[in-house]
Write a protein that holds these residues in place. Sequence first.
Motif: not given
Lengths: 116, 116
Positions: A16-20, A78-80
């Motif tokens: 559920x976290x966003x990553x960059x 980015x992955x949301x």
Amino acid sequence: GAGVSQSPRYKVAKRGQDVALRCDPISGHVSLFWYQQALGQGPEFLTYFQNEAQLDKSGLPSDRFFAERPEGSVSTLKIQRTQQEDSAVYLCASSLDTSSLYNEQFFGPGTRLTVL
Amino acid sequence: AQKITQTQPGMFVQEKEAVTLDCTYDTSDQSYGLFWYKQPSSGEMIFLIYQGSYDEQNATEGRYSLNFQKARKSANLVISASQLGDSAMYFCAMREPYNAGNMLTFGGGTRLMVKP
């Protein structure tokens, strides 16, 4: 000279976290590619930039994935709302141009993303 | 259908002996490029050798040679005089001219283990 660099090298995210994920290509390289490599498999194409233009994003697995290269050098993937199936190594590659089939792609060390 | 097929998930070879890693490919294009990459445990993809579809001679680079059989659509990698440092994953890849920026399509890889 410096090769392709990627950061972070390792990333652990809760579902559920966003990553960059960041990619610094070789200076002067026009083309930039992102690939996803699942455990025990070969890399698979995600998206391609020529300078700042994203010319192909057909490999992005869902609309949670977004990539940019605003000034034609550094790129961010980015992955949301990360999911467990997003766990993989994300490889970035750059090349001088794409006019030749021989044109070698230089790969970075990858970012290993683990989603818990 | 798989564009690149590597049928050997794992291979053992005795140090100082030669080994052949298999690769078959599928394309309807007359113009294409074939690549082999090495991926050690550190994760970085290292370019080894390239063969263009119109090249009449098999490519060679030091201890690496490519056994290119166009009619059979195979591009096997031959490593002579194996060394312990050759232990790694090996990927065959293809570039077709109409694909995004000449992206690479990879096979599933072969894990080579060199025994002392």
